[in-house]
Write a protein that holds these residues in place. Structure first.
Motif, PDB file in Angstrom:
ATOM      1  N   LEU A 146      14.594 -10.210  -1.213  1.00  0.00           N
ATOM      2  CA  LEU A 146      14.838  -8.771  -1.050  1.00  0.00           C
ATOM      3  C   LEU A 146      15.690  -8.490   0.188  1.00  0.00           C
ATOM      4  CD1 LEU A 146      11.401  -7.133  -1.984  1.00  0.00           C
ATOM      5  CD2 LEU A 146      13.386  -7.540  -3.427  1.00  0.00           C
ATOM      6  N   LEU A 147      15.437  -9.222   1.275  1.00  0.00           N
ATOM      7  CA  LEU A 147      16.253  -9.073   2.478  1.00  0.00           C
ATOM      8  C   LEU A 147      17.680  -9.532   2.208  1.00  0.00           C
ATOM      9  CD1 LEU A 147      16.652  -8.542   5.524  1.00  0.00           C
ATOM     10  CD2 LEU A 147      15.820 -10.870   5.943  1.00  0.00           C
ATOM     11  N   ASN A 148      17.831 -10.698   1.589  1.00  0.00           N
ATOM     12  CA  ASN A 148      19.154 -11.266   1.325  1.00  0.00           C
ATOM     13  C   ASN A 148      20.001 -10.379   0.422  1.00  0.00           C
ATOM     14  OD1 ASN A 148      18.630 -13.474   2.910  1.00  0.00           O
ATOM     15  ND2 ASN A 148      18.235 -14.875   1.227  1.00  0.00           N
ATOM     16  N   ILE A 149      19.352  -9.716  -0.533  1.00  0.00           N
ATOM     17  CA  ILE A 149      20.081  -8.840  -1.450  1.00  0.00           C
ATOM     18  C   ILE A 149      20.772  -7.717  -0.683  1.00  0.00           C
ATOM     19  CG2 ILE A 149      19.696  -7.029  -3.195  1.00  0.00           C
ATOM     20  CD1 ILE A 149      17.739  -8.983  -4.561  1.00  0.00           C
ATOM     21  N   GLU A 150      20.077  -7.156   0.315  1.00  0.00           N
ATOM     22  CA  GLU A 150      20.685  -6.089   1.118  1.00  0.00           C
ATOM     23  C   GLU A 150      21.728  -6.643   2.093  1.00  0.00           C
ATOM     24  OE1 GLU A 150      20.201  -3.159   0.180  1.00  0.00           O
ATOM     25  OE2 GLU A 150      18.548  -3.677  -1.148  1.00  0.00           O
TER      26      GLU A 150
END
Length: 443
Positions: A146-150
């Motif tokens: 989820l962090l990497n997606i942003e």
């Protein structure tokens, strides 16, 4: 004239990107429905219940562990780009990874202490313990993804970000579920979920590291420290948790006073109405870093243009969809079963709230991207208190109608409240309401 204007609008970069993101999110939602259909048809009801419980727990715990750092990354990246220090996000990402691992480790230690040291009764149930053990196996790759997606979105890899968020996430899970069905091992559905996020975390991390390799900043950044990251991110996390609670408390109160059957009817109305929100979230995905960059770069004129385009596009796409759902509500609800038509009035009320949301524009996104996350947090606290009070007052008397009124009213409250505060503070109108005409009318 109308045709040429429409063609011209479609050529606009923001509009084109928003529609492409919307297509990806619709495909992702379709894959998600396909996964649910397979699970409900090939798994025992008890396993389906465990899967739903697993999902609800990991969403809440994931929000706690992330501390809003995924959303805050977009604000920080826009701010750094505005001041010409975009390469500093390399160190920003490293610090956020350190915080993420720390919060996950702390959460894991707390869980292990409660379950295996203090022997909390609820956690001694073998079925509950089984699911929670799986949740903590999935939490780190889940939150990292989820962090990497942003982060990918901040790096201008918008489509890759959405591919991983939608097609990758649900496509991988669908593939693993199909394999399990062919092998007659659907009982490992939770392991399939874990494996899908392990793959996504590895792919997204590799792409980010590869992209950062070309930045080559000279020294470690001191511009954004751990304290500032947490100070900025935490209100966003609290805001998300408030929204999650508002979206689920009505279900819990309905179950408390009535039955799971009523919850099932109401749940379908909620799921149908949530399709509308895909449009706004798709547009928000496109404009989030741009809002931050323009605001901190003090380019308010261009910021107002971007907001106007986004809100107009949201209205153009949302209103016809809402009208379609209203006109064919009987048919849509009966697809889930003839008895589900009973939820029609609740669906109408929730859709009214979605309509007001469409008029108000990207309120929550703007507040988060422009450093007003604490203000947004306060608005959501008031909305949450109102939501809780209305649910416990209205649901015992009016069942699903009471639940839908509580949900729609609290939704409208924080949207309009945020809209007015933004206009007063920044003189930016996020909506399609004409504030100048309203003020003239009052005079």
């Amino acid at each position: 004239m109308l045709v040429s204007k429409t063609i011209q609008n479609l050529k606009d970069n923001l509009v084109r990107k928003s529609i492409n993101v919307l297509i990806l999110r619709v495909l992702g939602a379709t894959l998600q429905i396909a996964v649910l259909l397979l699970i409900t048809n090939f798994a025992e009801e008890e396993l389906v219940g465990k899967y739903n419980y697993f999902n609800s727990i990991i969403i809440l715990l994931g929000a706690v562990i992330l501390l809003g750092m995924n959303t805050a990354f977009l604000q920080f990246s826009g701010k750094l780009e505005a001041i010409g220090d975009f390469k500093e996000i390399v160190f920003l990402y490293r610090k956020k990874i350190i915080i993420l691992i720390s919060t996950f480790s702390l959460s894991l230690l707390i869980y292990l202490a409660l379950a295996y040291l203090f022997n909390i009764p609820y956690l001694q149930d073998p079925e509950i313990k089984f699911v929670l053990d799986k949740v903590f196996c999935a939490l780190l790759p889940y939150t990292l993804t989820l962090l990497n997606i942003e982060v990918l979105r901040a790096l201008d890899f918008l489509y890759l970000s959405e591919l991983l968020r939608n097609i990758g996430r649900f496509g991988l899970l669908l593939l693993f579920v199909l394999v399990l069905i062919l092998k007659d091992n659907i009982i490992y559905i939770l392991d399939a979920f874990i494996l899908s996020f392990v793959v996504l975390a590895l792919i997204s991390t590799f792409v980010i590291i590869y992209r950062f390799w070309s930045f080559k900043p000279l020294k470690a950044s001191k511009k954004i420290g751990f304290r500032e990251i947490i100070k900025t991110s935490f209100p966003m996390s609290f805001g998300l948790l408030s929204l999650l609670i508002m979206q689920s408390v009505d279900v819990y109160v309905l179950e408390l006073y009535y039955s799971f059957t009523v919850v099932a009817y109401y749940g379908v109305a909620i799921k149908i109405s949530s399709v509308v929100a895909i449009i706004l979230s798709s547009i928000n995905a496109t404009i989030a870093p741009k809002i931050s960059k323009l605001f901190f770069g003090e380019n308010m004129q261009e910021l107002r243009k971007v907001i106007l385009k986004a809100t107009t596009l949201n209205m153009i796409l949302t209103v016809p969809l809402i009208l379609f759902i209203i006109l064919f509500s009987d048919l849509i609800l009966s697809f889930f079963g003839e008895s589900y038509v009973i939820a029609k009035q609740a669906l109408y009320i929730i859709l009214f709230g979605q309509t007001i949301n469409a008029f108000c524009g990207p309120v929550g996104l703007y507040l988060n991207m422009t450093g007003k996350q604490v203000l947004f947090q306060k608005i959501l606290i008031f909305a949450l208190i109102i939501n809780l009070g209305m649910n416990f007052i209205l649901i015992p008397k009016y069942e699903m109608i009471g639940a839908s009124i509580s949900t729609a009213f609290s939704f409208i409250f924080w949207n309009i409240g945020g809209l007015i505060l933004v206009y007063k503070k920044d003189k930016v109108n996020l909506s399609l309401f004409n504030f100048n005409k309203i003020r003239s009318f009052r005079r």
